[in-house]
Design an enzyme around this catalytic site. Structure first.
Site, PDB file in Angstrom:
ATOM      1  N   HIS A  17     -11.921  -3.095  -5.010  1.00  0.00           N
ATOM      2  CA  HIS A  17     -11.661  -1.994  -4.084  1.00  0.00           C
ATOM      3  C   HIS A  17     -12.331  -0.738  -4.623  1.00  0.00           C
ATOM      4  O   HIS A  17     -12.182  -0.387  -5.789  1.00  0.00           O
ATOM      5  CB  HIS A  17     -10.164  -1.726  -3.930  1.00  0.00           C
ATOM      6  CG  HIS A  17      -9.870  -0.531  -3.075  1.00  0.00           C
ATOM      7  ND1 HIS A  17      -9.871  -0.601  -1.690  1.00  0.00           N
ATOM      8  CD2 HIS A  17      -9.619   0.762  -3.391  1.00  0.00           C
ATOM      9  CE1 HIS A  17      -9.614   0.606  -1.209  1.00  0.00           C
ATOM     10  NE2 HIS A  17      -9.448   1.442  -2.214  1.00  0.00           N
TER      11      HIS A  17
ATOM     12  N   ASP B  39       2.010   0.539   5.653  1.00  0.00           N
ATOM     13  CA  ASP B  39       0.897   1.368   5.177  1.00  0.00           C
ATOM     14  C   ASP B  39       0.036   1.853   6.335  1.00  0.00           C
ATOM     15  O   ASP B  39      -0.427   2.994   6.337  1.00  0.00           O
ATOM     16  CB  ASP B  39       0.043   0.579   4.186  1.00  0.00           C
ATOM     17  CG  ASP B  39      -1.167   1.383   3.748  1.00  0.00           C
ATOM     18  OD1 ASP B  39      -0.972   2.396   3.034  1.00  0.00           O
ATOM     19  OD2 ASP B  39      -2.288   1.043   4.142  1.00  0.00           O
TER      20      ASP B  39
ATOM     21  N   SER C  84      -0.694   2.939  -1.226  1.00  0.00           N
ATOM     22  CA  SER C  84      -1.473   2.475  -0.078  1.00  0.00           C
ATOM     23  C   SER C  84      -2.514   1.443  -0.496  1.00  0.00           C
ATOM     24  O   SER C  84      -2.621   0.355   0.096  1.00  0.00           O
ATOM     25  CB  SER C  84      -2.149   3.670   0.598  1.00  0.00           C
ATOM     26  OG  SER C  84      -3.002   3.247   1.640  1.00  0.00           O
TER      27      SER C  84
ATOM     28  N   LYS D  22      -1.931  -2.922   0.071  1.00  0.00           N
ATOM     29  CA  LYS D  22      -2.834  -3.796   0.823  1.00  0.00           C
ATOM     30  C   LYS D  22      -3.397  -4.904  -0.066  1.00  0.00           C
ATOM     31  O   LYS D  22      -3.511  -6.062   0.342  1.00  0.00           O
ATOM     32  CB  LYS D  22      -3.965  -2.977   1.437  1.00  0.00           C
ATOM     33  CG  LYS D  22      -3.516  -2.051   2.568  1.00  0.00           C
ATOM     34  CD  LYS D  22      -4.683  -1.464   3.318  1.00  0.00           C
ATOM     35  CE  LYS D  22      -5.432  -0.416   2.530  1.00  0.00           C
ATOM     36  NZ  LYS D  22      -4.776   0.894   2.526  1.00  0.00           N
TER      37      LYS D  22
END
Length: 437
Positions: A86, A165, A187, A191
């Site tokens: 990410h 979220d 957040s 995920k």
């Protein structure tokens, strides 16, 4: 979970600097997801959290509640170790595109659930949707099948993943509470934990084109993210990387895909190659794959094997990797006002210019232009002559060019470098790992 709580008491606890209990957190996230807690009440709580913070245990519990607000992706049938990456977002940050097939070509499975761009930061799905026929929406079964057959998938999050979220993210955006580190961390990790991967590597950027402008803020976020991963039993590490200068030579959608293909075919800009390889090494390390032998990411990337995986991944999602990419109808060059060495190129200003040309969106419901964007014709440390092109702007609407030119005003500094200066920033500034890694 007890039903004895009410939203006002939860808000008051955090407003007065108190610590939310596990039960309060579970109750308020569940209540907000079901509509029992109103938007205005969650707005007040988000502001109280922004002002008074949450400790590590609170943040971890908040994240856990986010995960439990919806479904989790079941990757139990995937035969390879699973690992995701990410990025906190940047300008020219196309790294996911070459990274996912590269890591897959080295033996791991990469379920990359990605998003769309907003403002000056680009979205991975927007870029890939410039490929004819490619589709972002896959079912859980399709994701699992593709991970087993190809090893990599880049797609939109499945329905039902961390719904709390999704609601809270939109609320924070309109209530001035985006900047809260606990809420950002909850957040992101909510995920990612819902994906059900074995390991996660975070690319936390700092600089003018990043969400976190300072190194200190980026480090605080990285430590919070890695800490949550450790508490939730997820192998997690974070690279702190520079985002003062755009990554690579392209900022847009189709032009970033084309540059990513160059990287996958053994070429491309040195900074994109370097960051892709560094992130790949960390991802493979976390899932126990030896990167010194046949799975050396640098060697695999240079060999073209990662490109073969890319082509299979694109075809599996309905795309044609050999089809021509969209091009913009109008081009405009920006010339250097003077000669000398390029000392600075501001990522944020370049990102805003690409956005104004149609490559990005101001609101989630806006559309983007596949062909719009900015190509960098010079980079840090390079010599340029007066009048030499610095940028090439692409747009379908020439009326958008003046606004893009205004954004680029002062974005490049040209001069004589100091004797002790360096022509390029340090791309990877540090790596944050838990003691267990």
């Amino acid at each position: 979970m007890t039903g004895s709580h009410n939203a006002v008491d939860v808000i008051r606890t955090k407003r007065d600097g108190g610590r939310l209990s596990d039960d309060q957190i579970d109750w308020v996230i569940d209540g907000y997801t079901r509509g029992v807690v109103a938007d205005e009440q969650m707005s007040a709580l988000a502001m109280a959290i922004l002002l008074n913070g949450m400790d590590g245990a609170e943040t971890a519990r908040w994240t856990r509640a986010m995960v439990h607000s919806g479904d989790r992706l079941d990757l139990g049938g995937v035969t390879r170790p699973t690992v995701d990456k990410h990025s906190t977002g940047g300008v020219g940050d196309k790294i996911t595109l070459p990274l996912a097939p590269l890591v897959a070509a080295c033996g791991a499975a990469v379920p990359q659930l990605s998003g769309r761009g907003l403002g000056h930061t680009g979205g991975t799905l927007d870029k890939l949707e410039s490929i004819p026929g490619w589709r972002a929406a896959l079912s859980p079964d399709e994701i699992r099948d593709q991970l087993n057959s190809v090893g990599a998938v880049i797609c939109a999050p499945t329905d039902g993943l961390a719904p709390a979220d999704k609601k809270l993210y939109a609320l924070r955006d309109v209530t001035g509470t985006v900047e809260s580190v606990p809420l950002i961390a909850g957040s992101i990790m909510g995920k990612k934990l819902a994906e059900g991967v074995d390991a996660l590597v975070l690319d936390v950027k700092s600089g003018s084109g990043a969400f976190m402008k300072s190194d200190a803020d980026a480090r605080a976020l990285a430590e919070a993210l890695v800490g949550i991963g450790a508490q939730q039993g997820l192998r997690t590490s974070a690279l702190l990387t520079d985002m003062n200068t755009p990554l690579g030579r392209t900022v847009g959608n189709a032009i970033e895909v084309a540059e990513s293909v160059e990287v996958l075919q053994g070429g491309g800009p040195a900074d994109v190659v370097a960051l892709t390889v560094e992130l790949a090494r960390e991802m493979l390390r976390l899932v126990g794959i030896d990167v010194e032998g046949a799975a050396d990411p640098a060697a695999v990337l240079a060999s073209g094997r990662a490109y073969e995986t890319w082509a299979r991944m694109i075809r599996a999602q309905g795309g044609d990797p050999d089809a021509p990419l969209p091009t913009a109808a109008h081009r405009h060059e920006v010339a250097a006002p003077e000669g000398g060495t390029v000392l600075r190129m501001d990522a944020y200003q370049v990102g805003i210019a690409a956005w104004r040309l149609g490559a990005g969106r101001a609101r989630k419901e806006d559309s983007v232009s596949a062909g719009a964007g900015v190509r960098l014709l010079a980079s840090l440390g390079e010599q340029v002559a007066p009048g030499q092109p610095l940028f090439e702007l692409y747009t379908d609407n020439p009326d958008l060019v003046p606004a893009a030119l205004a954004a680029l005003e002062g974005s490049v500094e040209i001069g004589v470098p100091q004797a002790d200066s360096t022509s390029a920033p340090q791309l990877v500034k540090d790596v944050i790992r838990t003691t267990a890694d």
